[in-house]
Design a protein around this motif. Structure first.
Motif: not given
Length: 649
Positions: A25-31, A108-118, A133-142
């Motif tokens: 869920d990337l909706s929290r990236l709304t800025a 990891t920072l990826t896991m922290q990013a996942a927690r910040l998103l959700e 979610r961290a594994l998903q983010l790594e598969a989808r993003f640089t």
């Protein structure tokens, strides 16, 4: 072996299907939106719905030492692991067993990013979801895109999220300009944003910052020894700064309808905008209760707005959310320069023409001067400078109210009349509504060889110009209005004031070779202010506005000798009526088509059909047969033509 391959393939397919069925869920990236000046500097930021200050941040927006500190402090193997660090998780599990409590999370920072998103409660189930979610983010993003998620969402205390918001609130500048100490504080603050707020817990904030600098970041080479020593000596900020809020009315205007997280470039100049807002606030202190002030400064050549004060910002009882540069008000005498230029162009008068300022009636209309006195015989130039009303009404009678209204519309300042009303002689004295932006654009015509174009606050190619006055008529009026400011001020400025009936609106407009500016003073609700005049209230602010402009040489406006402009203007064939964009009401009766210049005899045509008229004259009577669009053409003896389009509705 084959069985293992099939099992692996099935597992991979299941993981792929689960990833597509349950994406992050990337909706929290709304800025929020950031509005920039012409040099890319922050003017204003707007929060996301709910009031959270969150602005998009990418790795390119922060200094390299900040990302180096972040990785060194939070996740040294970030560049190498697939989203989960088995070593860190194992260490965290052992510490948990030995201590009976969580010592380190192993995130990891990826896991922290996942927690910040959700965001979720800190439970074992939540940790497992974070891993997935961290594994998903790594598969989808640089890796840099994942860092961008962290940089955008990391809490910074209170309603601040992300390092751009944190940087603006704690240090007053964008993150690209942060030094080592400031970067370390924001990295530390994200761990415990409320417990480490520097305005409330300065000592705890300093210790956390120093820990990032000393224990981890320094060992990873994020800063050298000298930089670290300087950083440790820096104090932490003692207070949170207000978020940038220059040009708030314009910021809301340009941000309307844009995508979340947009950075919008404008043509404003941040330094000039800040000075203009300070000038407006200072001027309001000496004005009556509930008075407000609006100001616009623009470039004559490009029509780009350099500063805009939409109202008495920050004082809600005075202007509030209204953008008073767009409010429709009576211009008083502020449009007279355009009327005089039209009269000069039509040959009705010249600057040295003697006109009468005496008590006259125009049918049932009996205008008076502001001072209720009459001057007698004066030149047209002096009548304009003194803003005498009777000569202006007499000139409008000669020019024609309908033609004058059409010319104002073609110049981008259409007169707003009451429903059903037709243009009439009171137009000469401000008997129709306009806005400050339109008046500023109208005065720019005088400094741009008679060419009209709208003001703009967004960069881009210049808007097409519409020639609404011959150049010499425009320049002649500008030259007449070049006069000293009462009480002193910049030289070489052409200016004109205006006051609407009852002291409801006070105006001052001015221009030089480079800039055009306008000031409005009044009450937002339109109630009168006794004694209010453009000369006493708006003109001093206009003079100080020109004093704020860049110190580059400004040459005074120049006017050629009077005989020459009008000889040249008379030589050019032009339709005086209809002007481009003219509109008539059906059933209004016969109208008079008028032309100037060219060599007689003249021929008038409507939709290609000639009209019967006395060909030695420069006008012809015509009655529209019904509603629709009509093409009006005039031909002179040399075959030169001029055309315009008229609408009847």
């Amino acid at each position: 072996m084959r069985r293992w391959l099939l099992a692996a393939a099935a597992l991979g397919a299941a993981v792929f299907a689960a990833d597509r069925a349950l994406p992050p869920d990337l909706s929290r990236l709304t800025a929020g939106v950031e509005v920039l000046d012409g040099q890319g500097r922050t003017l204003s930021v707007l929060p996301v719905p709910g009031g959270t200050w969150r602005l998009p941040v990418s790795v390119a927006d922060v200094p390299p030492h900040l990302t180096a500190m972040l990785i060194a402090a939070e996740d040294r193997r970030f560049r190498w692991h697939p989203g989960v660090d088995p070593v860190a998780l194992a260490r965290a599990a052992v510490q948990w067993v030995r201590a009976g409590r969580v010592v380190s999370g192993g995130s990891t920072l990826t896991m922290q990013a996942a927690r910040l998103l959700e965001p979720r409660p800190r439970t074992l189930r939540s940790k497992l979801i974070e891993i997935a979610r961290a594994l998903q983010l790594e598969a989808r993003f640089t890796k840099d895109e994942i860092l961008g998620v962290w940089l955008t969402l990391a809490p910074q205390g209170g309603n601040l999220e992300g390092l751009r918001a944190g940087s603006l609130a704690w240090f007053g500048r964008p993150p690209a300009q942060l030094d080592a100490a400031e970067s370390a504080l924001l990295v530390a603050l994200a761990r415990r944003p409320e417990a480490l707020r520097p305005d409330r817990h300065p000592e705890a904030a300093r210790r956390a910052r120093d820990a990032v600098l000393l224990a981890r970041a320094a060992g990873a080479g994020a800063v050298n020894a000298d930089e670290r020593a300087l950083a440790l000596a820096e104090p932490v900020p003692a207070r949170r700064l207000p978020m940038p809020r220059l040009a708030p009315h314009l910021a809301r205007e340009v941000a309307r309808g844009v995508a979340p997280g947009a950075r919008i470039a404008t043509t404003l100049d941040r330094d000039l905008q800040r000075a203009a807002e300070g000038l407006a606030q200072e001027a309001l202190r000496g004005m009556p209760d509930r008075a407000a002030l609006a100001l616009v400064v623009a470039d004559v050549e490009t029509r780009q707005i350099r500063a805009l004060v939409g109202g008495s910002f920050g004082v809600e009882s005075r202007a509030g959310m209204l953008d008073l540069t767009r409010a429709i008000r009576s211009p008083g005498s502020a449009q007279k320069p355009f009327l005089y230029a039209m009269a000069f162009e039509a040959g009705v008068a010249r600057p040295d023409t003697v006109v009468s300022d005496i008590a006259l009636r125009f049918g049932s209309y009996a205008p008076e001067n502001f001072a209720r006195e009459f001057t007698g015989r004066v030149t047209a130039a002096d009548a304009l400078r003194q803003s005498l009303n009777l000569p202006a009404v007499a000139l409008l009678q000669e020019v024609g109210a309908l033609r004058y209204a059409a010319a104002l519309k073609a110049a981008g300042s259409p007169p707003r009349l009451p429903p059903g009303a037709e243009p009439s002689l009171p137009l000469a004295l401000g008997g129709a509504g306009t806005t400050l932006r339109e008046l500023v654009a109208l005065h720019a015509v005088l400094g741009d060889a008679g060419r009209a174009a709208p003001l703009t606050a967004l960069p881009g190619p210049p808007a097409p110009r519409a020639e609404v006055l011959v150049p010499h008529a425009a320049a002649a009026v500008a030259g007449i209005l070049v006069q000293p400011f009462p009480g002193g001020g910049p030289q070489g400025i052409a200016w004109k004031t205006g006051t609407s009936w009852g002291g409801r609106d006070a105006w001052a407009l001015g221009l030089d070779q480079r800039h055009v500016a306008g000031v409005w003073v009044g009450r937002p609700d339109g109630t009168p202010i006794p004694g209010l005049t453009g000369r006493s209230a708006a003109l001093p602010v206009l003079a100080r506005s020109f004093a704020l402009l860049p110190a580059a040489p400004r040459q005074p406006l120049h006017v050629r000798p009077a005989a020459q402009p009008f000889a040249e203007a008379a030589d050019r064939l032009r339709l005086l009526f209809p002007m481009p964009g003219a509109v008539l009401a059906e059933g209004a009766g016969p109208v008079t088509l008028r032309a100037t210049g060219g060599r007689r005899p003249l021929t008038f045509l409507v939709d290609g059909a000639p009209l019967a008229h006395e060909r030695a004259r420069r006008e012809a009577a015509w009655t529209p047969p019904g509603p629709g669009f009509y093409r009006i053409t005039v031909l002179d003896a040399d075959g030169v033509s001029a055309r315009s389009e008229l609408r009847v509705r």
